[in-house]
Each structure stands twice: as structure tokens, then as C-alpha cells.
Scaffold this active site. Structure first.
Site, PDB file in Angstrom:
ATOM      1  N   THR B  53      63.569 -11.962  40.148  1.00  0.00           N
ATOM      2  CA  THR B  53      63.357 -13.319  39.628  1.00  0.00           C
ATOM      3  C   THR B  53      62.913 -14.189  40.809  1.00  0.00           C
ATOM      4  O   THR B  53      62.801 -13.694  41.926  1.00  0.00           O
ATOM      5  CB  THR B  53      64.667 -13.895  39.043  1.00  0.00           C
ATOM      6  N   CYS B  54      62.732 -15.484  40.550  1.00  0.00           N
ATOM      7  CA  CYS B  54      62.292 -16.324  41.670  1.00  0.00           C
ATOM      8  C   CYS B  54      63.396 -16.476  42.715  1.00  0.00           C
ATOM      9  O   CYS B  54      63.114 -16.808  43.866  1.00  0.00           O
ATOM     10  CB  CYS B  54      61.807 -17.678  41.172  1.00  0.00           C
ATOM     11  N   ASN B  55      64.616 -16.223  42.330  1.00  0.00           N
ATOM     12  CA  ASN B  55      65.722 -16.408  43.282  1.00  0.00           C
ATOM     13  C   ASN B  55      66.292 -15.118  43.842  1.00  0.00           C
ATOM     14  O   ASN B  55      67.161 -15.153  44.712  1.00  0.00           O
ATOM     15  CB  ASN B  55      66.855 -17.199  42.630  1.00  0.00           C
ATOM     16  N   ARG B  56      65.909 -13.986  43.290  1.00  0.00           N
ATOM     17  CA  ARG B  56      66.474 -12.725  43.794  1.00  0.00           C
ATOM     18  C   ARG B  56      65.577 -11.538  43.461  1.00  0.00           C
ATOM     19  O   ARG B  56      64.893 -11.539  42.434  1.00  0.00           O
ATOM     20  CB  ARG B  56      67.873 -12.489  43.218  1.00  0.00           C
ATOM     21  N   SER B 113      74.029 -17.644  40.438  1.00  0.00           N
ATOM     22  CA  SER B 113      72.782 -18.416  40.350  1.00  0.00           C
ATOM     23  C   SER B 113      72.810 -19.637  41.255  1.00  0.00           C
ATOM     24  O   SER B 113      73.878 -20.108  41.643  1.00  0.00           O
ATOM     25  CB  SER B 113      72.551 -18.869  38.912  1.00  0.00           C
ATOM     26  N   GLN B 120      69.093 -18.845  32.131  1.00  0.00           N
ATOM     27  CA  GLN B 120      67.875 -18.030  32.157  1.00  0.00           C
ATOM     28  C   GLN B 120      68.146 -16.626  32.706  1.00  0.00           C
ATOM     29  O   GLN B 120      67.508 -15.656  32.282  1.00  0.00           O
ATOM     30  CB  GLN B 120      66.831 -18.729  33.017  1.00  0.00           C
ATOM     31  N   GLY B 196      55.167 -39.191  34.831  1.00  0.00           N
ATOM     32  CA  GLY B 196      55.390 -38.231  35.920  1.00  0.00           C
ATOM     33  C   GLY B 196      56.202 -37.027  35.476  1.00  0.00           C
ATOM     34  O   GLY B 196      56.459 -36.818  34.282  1.00  0.00           O
TER      35      GLY B 196
END
Lengths: 274, 435
Positions: B53-56, B113, B120, B196
Site C-alpha cells: 500500500t502507500c504506507n507499507r 496504520s 481502507q 479548494g
């Protein structure tokens, strides 16, 4: 038949108690399965309660509120019916714990002090008078329920406004839902009470030949109902919502029930047609 | 326990910079190639599952030669991702057996996380499991079961605890507040002041909960149009805000303006007629909504960025309080997993098999105790003994052979246990013993 009455008298508080237990669980955990179970038990309880009342009525040949304790059972049934309808419409079970607690309390007291004696006021044997009482009690129950929803709304709104995100904030449904539930309870209360009052007048006409009398209780009930309905109609016309309408639900029911209670307490002529 | 060990090598946000995580991250296609490579003859791995994943990026492996795993992975990176990993790129987190199981359960539950209890990760673990199922040509029973239990454990933590409840981002906290006021967002109009990233996030969360009627007010029309296209929103200028105040129920202001964009006087004019609830979220610094508005009308709920930050802080604290409960649930699932693994050992399987056949024999014989003579009964005993021995001969000798050749196929043991319901029988026996 007396055997069935006695059995149901024991079973009813148990079934309502189980339903109340699951509502409490749902209030805490928000597990949908628990909500479903509590609703199933409430449905079973209501069915048994209706059977209980019908059997009692048939056996004693009278409307089943022969004494104060029997009236408590009738009140429990009325609150359960009104709450059942509101829950079915809104599909929201969080507030069930509050109403089922009242139902359980009334039914337990009624079952504990249940009397088999068949002595009763002859008035209660008249079907028209029975319907009058049934409608009035249902109306008052709806009124009380709308008041409770008004109170819940005010409490939650205060918590949100003050940024106190505690147990009330976590547990209660959204303000809009509470407002809708209060609205449905009021919608039930107005016609039920109105019909109940109208039948009371019809009964008076039957007994005394006049539709209206200067009895303080009758005058108070009529006036209160008219004021309540008029205020409700003004609120609807102005499309008011939120805090103001919840204050109306809460204070409206408190004032209505308090004044009626006071008049009944101080005057002894109510429902005496001899 | 089979001689293979479960091992984990990986890196996560806790021990690797985003550069290293980027270098290690793998696409689904690459993961499938890793799995296929692990099944080649020269591979030191029996099983592999990869969670990227983006973190692991974590490699869950089953192998008899654990020391070979790291070089193999480095080699595959150069073959599949065409990169040469630096010496210290990967093996920052190395765990074995029970620590791997506990780690994966913690990952699936959201305990590992970046945002405690995020949701997610569970779907990412599911994807990891799906990739294993669809690309492994050989069976991977240990990791297959491990991932199944991890998913179950993750679900149980989410349903039995409040670890994943309560918003932990400013935008979601605003929507959570809105959900305590309004039941059905589709009936209410939303005004977004500012186009924004923050406005977009809030709008996205509101849409996820049913909001459909959006109006965007922004200084730059071009930017507003971009956002409006995503939410089918109506666009107005900042000067038109007062004209829509009466019809909207939720206002989100997120701009860099130095002045109040919604003033006390504007709202006062609206509330001469209006009696409906109004939620105002001021996610701007400095504030863009006059704070007196929230104090004046009981129907107005006004929150600024600090209020929302407090909601987030309180929710994080609540989540932290759920950690011990979550750990207890994970322990339960970990115990289940190891019970299952133990059931795959050869010797206990044989003994359970013998015991079960013996029980069947005894129970069947009992039925005839009073129906036949003692001599006939003895003959029946002999006959049944012989039958059972013959029936058990092939399964037992096959199991023994596997063990002797050091070629234990866990899937076969699992199949035998399933066919003869050995785990169920053992459980029943334990219950009977307890009684």
C-alpha cells in the site's frame, strides 16, 4: 380463560423486559441485529398484550381497566403501540430503550398487583365508553411520547451547541430524526385525543341529553385540546422546525398533562354520570 | 508444526521514508509475478503473500530456508521492478511465526496504520488475499488461512470495538457533525464557499452520505467550474452568497480570505423569516464567518477549525482507548489460527485418525452387545479390528512417508482433517471431557 389471563399476566413483563434489554444493548452498541431482535420481541409483546386485553375484556365483559393497576397495563400497551408505529415509520431504534423502560415499569407494576375480582364500574361494560377511554389513553400516550422526543431534541441540541460530545451525542439519533419522531407522535395524539373527547361528548349526550356541560374537567380538556391543535397548525403553517417546535412538543405535553392531572385531582365530578 | 516457518520482511511508514516506500511499492501485476516466481523450483519459498500500500510493503513468506528469503526478494526486485535495492532498503522489519500472525492481525485491524483504526487497510488486505488466490498455482494453505483469519479479525475489531469509529480528519469531523443534525442529506442544499482541496473533501464526504444539491461560491470562476463538474454543482459569485443563505442548510467555508464572507447582518436578515436548522462549518484561518452568528440563533450550529480539531482529538483518544479490547480480539483469532496450524502436524493427525476410527468401531459394536452371543461378539470384534486396520493402512502410511521424506504437504493433511472431520470430533471430545 382465567388461566390464560394469569399466564399472559406473567409472560407480558418478561417479553417486554427482553425487548427492553435488547433496546438497551442497541443503545450501547448500535448493532443492527440487536435492533432487529428488540423489535421482534416488541412485536410479540404487543400481540400478546392485545390478546391479553381482548381475553380480559371478553371474560369480565368490561373494558379492561377495572382498577388503577389494570389501567397501567392499558397505558403500557398504548405507549408500546405508539412507539411501535413511530419506529416502523422512521426505522430508528435508538430511542426504544426510553419508552420500553416505561412500558416494562407499568406492566410489571400492573402484573404484580393483578386482581382476579370481577367487580367493576358498570360504565366500563359499555362499548362506546370503552372506545372513548381507549382513544383518550392512546392520545395521552402519544402526547407524552412527543414530549419525550421534544426533550431528547432539546438535550441533544444543547450538547451539540455547547460542543459536549458525550454519551447523549453518541447515542441519540440526529436532531432531524428526533424532530420527525416527535411530529409523528403529535400527529397520532391530535386525532386520537380529538376523537376520544368527541366520543366523551357523545356519551354525555346519551346519558344526559346534552352534548356539553359546564364540568370543569370537560371544559379544561376541550380548551387545552383546541389550544394545542391551534398552536400546532400555526407551527405547520409557518413551516417552523428545530428548537421552537421541540419546545412546543415538550412544554405542550407537560402543560396539557399537568393541567389535566391537577383538574382531575381537585375535582371529583369526572366521569360520574349518576 | 511443519518445519517451515512463517516470516515477514517489510517496511512501513513507521520505519521508512516515503522515498524508500516508493521504491519498494509494487503494483498488482508485479505482485502476481512475485507469486509466480515463488513457485518455481529454485525458489526458497513455499508460499508468499505481498501487502503493498502507500504506507507499507510487506512480504509474508513460508519457507524452510528463511535466510534465503531476503536475497531472493532483492533478486526479484531487479527482475520484476528492474531496480537494484540498496543493502538496507528492505529488512527493517523481520518477524517470525506468532509475531508475524499478530502483526498481520494488527495491520488488518488498523492498529498499525498511520491514522489509528483507518478502514481502507482491511480492503487492501482483502486484495492481497485475492491476489494470492488468483495467482498461486500451488496451494498456499498457511498464508491462505492466515489472511482469512486476518480479515475475520479485522472485521471483528471493527464490529466489536469502537476502534474505527469517529472521524479523524477535519473534513470528516464536519460531516459527522452534520450527520448528528440532519438525517437525509439528499433533502438539504449545501453551499461550498471556496473551491479548494478542503471544500472538495467535505463535499465528497457529504456526497458519500447522500448529498446531491451543491452550490459553489468562489472568487475564481475557473476553479469553481472544475469543482462544480465533479459534484454537478451550481456556481455563484461571492457577492451572491446572501441571496442563497435562506435556501441552504449546510454551509462550508474554506478560503484564504482575510474578511468575514458571511456576516452577522446577512444572517440576521435571513433569520427574520427562516426557522430551519443551519449548520455552518468555518474551516478557514482567519475565520470567514462572523462568530457572533453561532451565539445569537438557536437554529444555527457554527463550528470553526478549532472545534473540528477538538472533535478529531476526542475521537483519536476514544480510538486509543479501544486498543486493549482490539488486542484481546486479535489474541482470540491468533489462538484459533495456531490451533488450526497444530492440527496440521503429522503425528497428531495420525493419532486423531486412529482414535476416530476406533470410536466408530466401538460405537457400532455396542449396538450388538445384547443382540448376539458372547462368542459371536468376539468374532465381530476381530472382524471390525481387521477392517479398521486395513482401511487406515494407506492414509497412515502415506502420512508417515511424507514425514519420513521431510516432504510434508500441509494441504493433504488439511484435506484428511476435513474429510474425516478430525477437528470437529476433537472439539466435541474436549467438550465432553469438560462436562
Amino acid at each position: 380463560m382465567l388461566f390464560f389471563i394469569q399466564i399472559l399476566n406473567i409472560i407480558l413483563p418478561i417479553v417486554y423486559g427482553i425487548s427492553c434489554f435488547f433496546y438497551a444493548q442497541y443503545f450501547r452498541s448500535k448493532n443492527e441485529k440487536t435492533a432487529h431482535t428488540s423489535f421482534v420481541f416488541l412485536t410479540v409483546g404487543l400481540f400478546l398484550h392485545l390478546v391479553f386485553m381482548l381475553i380480559k375484556g371478553y371474560h369480565f365483559q368490561s373494558f379492561p381497566i377495572r382498577n388503577s393497576f389494570a389501567s397501567l397495563s392499558m397505558l403500557a400497551l398504548d405507549i408500546a403501540i405508539v412507539y411501535y408505529i413511530i419506529e416502523r415509520i422512521k426505522k430508528e431504534s435508538t430511542t426504544g430503550i426510553f419508552f420500553l423502560s416505561i412500558v416494562v415499569f407499568f406492566q410489571v407494576v400492573s402484573s404484580l398487583f393483578y386482581q382476579v375480582s370481577s367487580d367493576h364500574d358498570p360504565l366500563l361494560s359499555n362499548p362506546m365508553f370503552g372506545v372513548h377511554i381507549a382513544l383518550a389513553l392512546l392520545g395521552f400516550s402519544s402526547l407524552a411520547i412527543s414530549g419525550l422526543y421534544g426533550l431528547m431534541y432539546l438535550m441533544l441540541a444543547k450538547e451539540i451547541k455547547k460542543r459536549h460530545f458525550g454519551i447523549i451525542y453518541d447515542a441519540l439519533p440526529p436532531l432531524e430524526t428526533l424532530s420527525d419522531m416527535g411530529k409523528y407522535a403529535t400527529i397520532c395524539a391530535i386525532p386520537l385525543l380529538g376523537l376520544g373527547i368527541f366520543l366523551g361528548h357523545c356519551w354525555h349526550y346519551k346519558m344526559r341529553g346534552v352534548f356539553f356541560t359546564l364540568d370543569p374537567k370537560i371544559i379544561t380538556t376541550d380548551v387545552l385540546w383546541i389550544i394545542y391543535v391551534s398552536t400546532w397548525l400555526i407551527i405547520q403553517r409557518r413551516k417552523m422546525s428545530g428548537m421552537l417546535i421541540s419546545m412546543f412538543y415538550f412544554w405542550g405535553s407537560i402543560v396539557f398533562l399537568f393541567i389535566l392531572g391537577m383538574v382531575k385531582f381537585f375535582s371529583s365530578t369526572f366521569h360520574r354520570f349518576d | 508444526m511443519p518445519s517451515s516457518r512463517i516470516a515477514l520482511l517489510g517496511r512501513s511508514h513507521k520505519n521508512a521514508s516515503v522515498e524508500i516506500r516508493d521504491q519498494l511499492s509494487l503494483t498488482a501485476q508485479m505482485i502476481s509475478e512475485f507469486i509466480q516466481a515463488s513457485q518455481l523450483q529454485d525458489s526458497p519459498l513455499d508460499e508468499i503473500a505481498i501487502l503493498s500500500t502507500c504506507n507499507r510493503t510487506e512480504f509474508y513468506c513460508v519457507s524452510k530456508q528463511c535466510e534465503q528469503i531476503y536475497p531472493w526478494i532483492i533478486e526479484q526486485y531487479s527482475k520484476i521492478k528492474k531496480i537494484e535495492l540498496s543493502q538496507n532498503a528492505l529488512p527493517c522489519l523481520i518477524l517470525f511465526d506468532d509475531n508475524v500472525v499478530r502483526h498481520l492481525f494488527a495491520v488488518a485491524s488498523g492498529l498499525e496504520s498511520m491514522v489509528l483504526g483507518e478502514n481502507q487497510i482491511l480492503s487492501q488486505v482483502k486484495s492481497c488475499y485475492d491476489l494470492l488466490l488468483s495467482h498461486a498455482k500451488k496451494q498456499a494453505p498457511l498464508l491462505n488461512r492466515l489472511l482469512q483469519e486476518a480479515i475475520k479479525s479485522g472485521k471483528a475489531v471493527r464490529t466489536e470495538t469502537a476502534l474505527c469509529q469517529g472521524a479523524v480528519s477535519i473534513s470528516l469531523a464536519g460531516v459527522e457533525l452534520a450527520r448528528k443534525i440532519f438525517t437525509n442529506f439528499s433533502r438539504h442544499k449545501v453551499l461550498l464557499v471556496g473551491a479548494g482541496e478542503t471544500s472538495e473533501l467535505v463535499a465528497m464526504h457529504l456526497r458519500n452520505f447522500g448529498a446531491t444539491q451543491f452550490t459553489i461560491a468562489n472568487r475564481s470562476r475557473e476553479r469553481a467550474e472544475k469543482l462544480a463538474a465533479k459534484f454537478s454543482a451550481q456556481i455563484i459569485g461571492l457577492d451572491e452568497i446572501p441571496s442563497v443563505l435562506n435556501s441552504v442548510d449546510i454551509i462550508v467555508v474554506a478560503t484564504n480570505s482575510q474578511n468575514y464572507l458571511i456576516t452577522y447582518e446577512q444572517v440576521e436578515r435571513v433569520f427574520r423569516e427562516r426557522q430551519r436548522l443551519l449548520l455552518m462549518l468555518d474551516i478557514s484561518t482567519p475565520r470567514n464567518i462572523d462568530p457572533r452568528i453561532g451565539l445569537q440563533w438557536s437554529e444555527v450550529f457554527l463550528y470553526n477549525i478549532d472545534d473540528l480539531q477538538n472533535v478529531v482529538g476526542a475521537n483519536i483518544k476514544k480510538r486509543e482507548g479501544e486498543i486493549p479490547k482490539s488486542r484481546a480480539i486479535m489474541d482470540r483469532f491468533s489462538k484459533d489460527y495456531w490451533t488450526w496450524v497444530t492440527s496440521l502436524e503429522v503425528a497428531p493427525t495420525i493419532s486423531k485418525l486412529v482414535k476416530q476410527f476406533e470410536e466408530v468401531r466401538e460405537n457400532e459394536l455396542k449396538k450388538f452387545v445384547h443382540k448376539v452371543s458372547p462368542t459371536e461378539y468376539k468374532q465381530m470384534e476381530k472382524l471390525s479390528n481387521g477392517l479398521i486396520k486395513k482401511l487406515m493402512y494407506y492414509p497412515i502410511s502415506s502420512l508417515n512417508q511424507m514425514s519420513a521424506n521431510d516432504n510434508v504437504d500441509i494441504s493433504k493433511i488439511d484435506l484428511i482433517s476435513d474429510i474425516y472431520q478430525l477437528r470437529k470430533v476433537e472439539k466435541n471430545n474436549k467438550v465432553l471431557k469438560k462436562k
